[in-house]
Each structure stands twice: as structure tokens, then as C-alpha cells.
Write a protein that holds these residues in place. Sequence first.
Motif, PDB file in Angstrom:
ATOM      1  N   GLU A  37       0.810  -1.191   0.001  1.00  0.00           N
ATOM      2  CA  GLU A  37      -0.005   0.155   0.359  1.00  0.00           C
ATOM      3  C   GLU A  37       0.985   1.234   0.058  1.00  0.00           C
ATOM      4  OE1 GLU A  37      -3.139   0.303   0.021  1.00  0.00           O
ATOM      5  OE2 GLU A  37      -4.137  -1.656   0.533  1.00  0.00           O
TER       6      GLU A  37
ATOM      7  N   GLN B  25      -6.231  -5.829   1.539  1.00  0.00           N
ATOM      8  CA  GLN B  25      -6.442  -5.601   0.109  1.00  0.00           C
ATOM      9  C   GLN B  25      -6.621  -6.901  -0.668  1.00  0.00           C
ATOM     10  OE1 GLN B  25      -7.574  -2.908  -1.273  1.00  0.00           O
ATOM     11  NE2 GLN B  25      -7.757  -3.883  -3.374  1.00  0.00           N
TER      12      GLN B  25
ATOM     13  N   HIS C  20      -2.671   1.344  -5.315  1.00  0.00           N
ATOM     14  CA  HIS C  20      -1.946   0.117  -5.105  1.00  0.00           C
ATOM     15  C   HIS C  20      -2.101  -0.639  -6.526  1.00  0.00           C
ATOM     16  CE1 HIS C  20      -5.709  -1.658  -4.761  1.00  0.00           C
ATOM     17  NE2 HIS C  20      -6.154  -0.928  -3.592  1.00  0.00           N
TER      18      HIS C  20
ATOM     19  N   GLY D 267     -10.960   5.942   0.474  1.00  0.00           N
ATOM     20  CA  GLY D 267     -10.566   5.814  -1.196  1.00  0.00           C
ATOM     21  C   GLY D 267     -10.490   4.437  -1.461  1.00  0.00           C
TER      22      GLY D 267
ATOM     23  N   SER E  41     -10.892   1.613  -5.494  1.00  0.00           N
ATOM     24  CA  SER E  41     -10.697   1.627  -6.821  1.00  0.00           C
ATOM     25  C   SER E  41     -11.450   0.464  -7.356  1.00  0.00           C
ATOM     26  CB  SER E  41      -9.322   1.461  -7.245  1.00  0.00           C
ATOM     27  OG  SER E  41      -8.858   0.160  -6.590  1.00  0.00           O
TER      28      SER E  41
ATOM     29  N   ARG F  84     -10.868  -2.971  -9.453  1.00  0.00           N
ATOM     30  CA  ARG F  84      -9.761  -3.571  -9.353  1.00  0.00           C
ATOM     31  C   ARG F  84      -9.291  -4.218 -10.948  1.00  0.00           C
ATOM     32  NH1 ARG F  84      -9.305  -1.281  -4.646  1.00  0.00           N
ATOM     33  NH2 ARG F  84     -10.768  -2.397  -3.004  1.00  0.00           N
TER      34      ARG F  84
ATOM     35  N   GLY G 193     -13.595  -1.768  -4.549  1.00  0.00           N
ATOM     36  CA  GLY G 193     -13.980  -1.705  -3.260  1.00  0.00           C
ATOM     37  C   GLY G 193     -13.303  -0.249  -2.662  1.00  0.00           C
ATOM     38  N   ILE G 194     -13.580  -0.232  -1.354  1.00  0.00           N
ATOM     39  CA  ILE G 194     -13.122   1.062  -0.981  1.00  0.00           C
ATOM     40  C   ILE G 194     -12.659   0.713   0.402  1.00  0.00           C
ATOM     41  CG2 ILE G 194     -15.399   1.849  -0.149  1.00  0.00           C
ATOM     42  CD1 ILE G 194     -14.932   4.529  -1.334  1.00  0.00           C
ATOM     43  N   ALA G 195     -11.878   1.764   1.166  1.00  0.00           N
ATOM     44  CA  ALA G 195     -11.527   1.565   2.415  1.00  0.00           C
ATOM     45  C   ALA G 195     -11.915   3.100   3.196  1.00  0.00           C
ATOM     46  CB  ALA G 195     -10.059   1.269   2.787  1.00  0.00           C
TER      47      ALA G 195
END
Length: 598
Positions: free
Chosen positions: A178, A202, A453, A484, A486, A488, A529-531
Motif C-alpha cells: 500500500e 487488500q 496500489h 479511497g 478503486s 480492481r 472496493g473502498i476503505a
Amino acid sequence: MRTTMRTHACGDLRSGDAGATVTVCGWVGHRRDHGGVTFIDLRDRAGAVQVVFHPQDAPDAHAAAQRLGAEDVVRITGAIRARPAGMENPDLATGEVEVAATTLQVLNASETPPFPIEDRIEAGEDLRLRYRYLDLRRPEMTKVLAMRAQIVRLMREHMDGAGFVEIETPILTRSTPEGSRDFLVPSRLWPGTFYALPQSPQQLKQLLMIGGQDRYYQIVRCLRDEASRADRGFEFTQLDVEMSFVTEEDLIALIEPLYARIVRETVGAEVATPFARLTYAEMMTRYGTDKPDLRYGMELVDLAPVFAETGFNAFATVLADGGAIRALSAPSAGSFSRKELDRLIDDTKGRGAAGLVWIAVEAAGAVRSPVEKFLSPVEIAGVLEHTGAAEGDLVCIVADREDRANVALDGLRRDLAGRLHLIPDDAWAFCWMVEPPLFEYSDEEDRWVSVHHPFTAPASEDLEPRSARSRGYDLVLNGFEIGGGSIRIHDPAIQRKVFEILELTPDQTEEQFGHLLRALALGAPPHGGIAMGVDRLVMILAGKDAIRDVIAFPKSQSGTDPLTGAPSPVDDVQLRELGLALTAESETDRGSGSAREG
Ligand code: ASP
């Protein structure tokens, strides 16, 4: 709040309870005597209530109350009564009542605390962290921790309601890039090998999608060994999300209502959805940053066209070197004193830019500026026209390499907004940053690295590192990145290509990511996904300046825990079991022992 030891919580008592006999437990706060009568504030998590000890009505309790010290833990029985008229305390939720004590039991006497338990506490950080449990008794800390719990509860409710399944992923895992340094845990059973603590789950959440789990979430702790700052620590908590068969729109549609609800239920404000969406490029042009604070204006302007032919050497050289001349106009800052202006210049240099040129706009288009004599009237008129600066405003110009000018102007914009009181109270400006670059060049590593990433999907087939955009997105609130993610890569060939651009050899790729590539080749669904960070969000909503203020047991700024003394040395037996030996250097570095003494 009733338990076997008490009937009520101190802070819950109200005038409706008058006449009742109650038993309350808590900590002794301020004690005072008035005309032979003793008063104490008794505090528990719910709040504080005044307790009165009358020498005639309850001589034993009154006598015992004389010996109470701050933070003694006591149990008191007495009658609730309305305070005499004029004696109410409107600042206290229990301010209309008091407990007339009949019995007092000291459950546990306290030594004199090292600092008073008050919200406006003056103690230094180290002392507060060393005695964090005392700090936590402050009503403000209680409030913040409750808000944090509320936010996490809302997140869980939202995700459960949307059909997500909470799945745990391991803490002892393998390094996943990351962009930060890993915390490593040596393996005893496999000497010489290490687990990494997760920088994020991730890869695991992607593997869950490949495992057909469709919608995953987890409120998870992540760890990154990077310098801690006010808004970032070694460990942090995030709402981690991954979903299958989706595009950016699905993720955005999932997150926006959750955040609107969090703001509504924590601070009582309404935020409009959909949130603004700006591309990375637009953000950089208009604000010089990919996390702009949209609560106020002062957008950046490009002045290169104005100075294309300038005779002012400083500007001409920057342009000739391919640099930028960018500016902002600060409303009503034209009246800044010389000292304030010098400070702006120092701050700009402090942010790495060569300097700052200011132009104060006076009446009728006349200007005052240290470089006035080097600028032509046409140039000055051009500056005013491009920036829209009017009488009383201050134009701040930075001429430098574009990235440096952006950093400097972003900092200037944030500072000036505060100093000029341009930030409205209770404004919650959310926006999405979309289409960031896929790669950026790392001077340090002398190669291209991933901006997000390496699992982030490119926005088009184009993988040319200089120009490729990604399908990443960040959520920004009031100038902070609060999350944030993306879409994948699900095609193993594209994933391999990305690893090549990152200059991983085939062996390294196989070694580090062979498991992922095999999984991608075995039926990986399109997924994304997102975190979403929890700590920073609580910090912003609670109006705090540091995430340390919204975590029960934070590390100090230097990464230590003054309370437990972590990190601490381990004994030689432990080291031997792990097959580790310390170098002479680290032995000297660690000095006399744990971080507590340091
Ligand atoms: N793993 C990313 C992070 O922790 C978020 C994501 O891409 O979902 O920042």
C-alpha cells in the motif's frame, strides 16, 4: 445504568427523580464547604451530579465526606431533591437537582492524581498518555468515544442493510503493498521468516470476491510503519469494503447515503447528495491538491499567459524552465501588515517553494507590491483580471516547478481561509476525486510506482505510465481524504503488465503475487472496493485537531505508548527462540529500556 451496586447513573438524574431515594457510584470531583455543609461533584460516565452532606441530617456521612479526596471512588445513597431556587446550574444536565446524602461508602481511595480531571486540562501530552485512564474520565473524551462508537454502529447497520457480510481477515499475514513500510512479526516456527501486519486486507478482500462472497465488509485495524502525524498514526481503523460485478457508480452510491446519515446523526447537519465529483486533473488545476477544502473559494489561477513575455527575470526564468506561475486572490487580505506578509513568504518557503510575490490591490486598480517596478501595467492589469482581485484583496503568486507551486498555494489557501475567517461553521463539504493517475514516478526508488496500489484497474487500455489514469476514487471531506478505493484489475494479463511497469522481475512477481495471479485466472469476477477511515472522520466530526484525541489508547507523536512503555526490549530467550540477534547499534539505540523511560 442500574447495577447491583447502584440504582442510577449520576449523570442521568433529573428533576423528575425528585423525592426518590437513589444509590449512585462514581468519582469524587471538586469538593467545597459552605457554612458547615459539604458539597461534592460526583462523576460517572453519564455525567456529574452535586451531592450534599449535611452535618445534622447525616453526621457520619458528613464526617466521612470531610476526608474525601479527588478521584476517590464512592457509593452514596441519598434523596434526590430539587436545588433551592437560584442555586440551579444550567451548565450541568443534572443542574436542577442534588443528592442529599445519607450514607457514604468509599469503595476505593485514590492517590492524588497527577492532573485534575477537567476538560480544559493543561497537562502535557506525555503525562496525559501515561495516565490515559485518567484522561479518559474527562467528559469530553467520553463524548468523543461515544461518537466514535455511534459512527461504527451506523457503518455496520448500513452495510448489513445493503447485504454485505462481515468477514474477518488475518492479522498475521503477508506483506501487501500500500506504499508504506510493513510492521513485521518474526515467526518462531519458521526462523528467519516474518509475517507482516496488514497495511490493509487488500488482497484478501479481492480473494473473497474470487471466492464468490460478493459483498464483504470489515471494520478493521490496519498498520503502517510510517511517520505519525496529527492526522495519521501507525494503526488506524477503516471500514473496508469490496463488492463484485460493480462499477465506480455502485461504490459511490453505497457510500454517499452512509456519510450523509453519519453527518446527520452525529452533528445534526444535512448534506446534499450526490457529492461533487472532480477529476484529479481538475482538482490540481483549481486547488493544487487532490484533497481540496471546498468550504471556501480562493481557487488557484494560472498566470503563465500573463507573464509569457515578461521582463521580470524571476518569472521569465521559471517559465523558461517549464515551471508554473500560479496565484490566488485572498479577499480583504490587502491590509495585512508587513509582518504578516513576511510570515506568508516564510511559510511559502517553508513549504518548499522558492518564494512568494504579493500584490495588494488598492483603490482604483492601483497596487502595492515589492516587485511593482518590475511589472508592466499590462501585466498588473492581467493579474487583476485573471485573479478577479478587487480593492482590498491580496494576490499571492508562486512561480516555481508546478508541483512545488501547488503544494505552496494549497498550504497558503488553507492557512488564509482560517486567518481570514472564510470557513463557515458547520459546513460539511464532501467531494469525490476521480480519475487519478495510475502511476507516479518515485525519485527515491527511481522507477514508476502505483499511485493507489498495483491492483487498481486502469481507466483505459493505455498503460503508458506518464499518461495512464486509473479507476480509483477518493472521498474528501473539508480538505481531508477520508477514504479511497478503486475498481480492481480482474484480468491476470493486465495485472502482469502492471507488475512489469513497476519493474518487478518475473521471479519477484511469482514470489510476491503468484497466489493472486493464479486466483485471477480461476474465475475472478469484475470487482471493486473502498476503505473508509474511521479515525480521521471522527476527528473531523468531533472538531478535533489530532486523531490522538479520538482514540482511547493512542500512541504518542513519536510512536511510543507512554502508558505501557511500548515498544520495549524483549529478553534474550525470546530473541533466541525467534532466531534473532540484535546488532550492536540497536543495542545502543535502545538505551536503558522501554519507550516509557525514553
Ligand atoms: N486498500 C486500500 C487502502 O487501504 C483501499 C482500497 O483500495 O479498497 O487504502
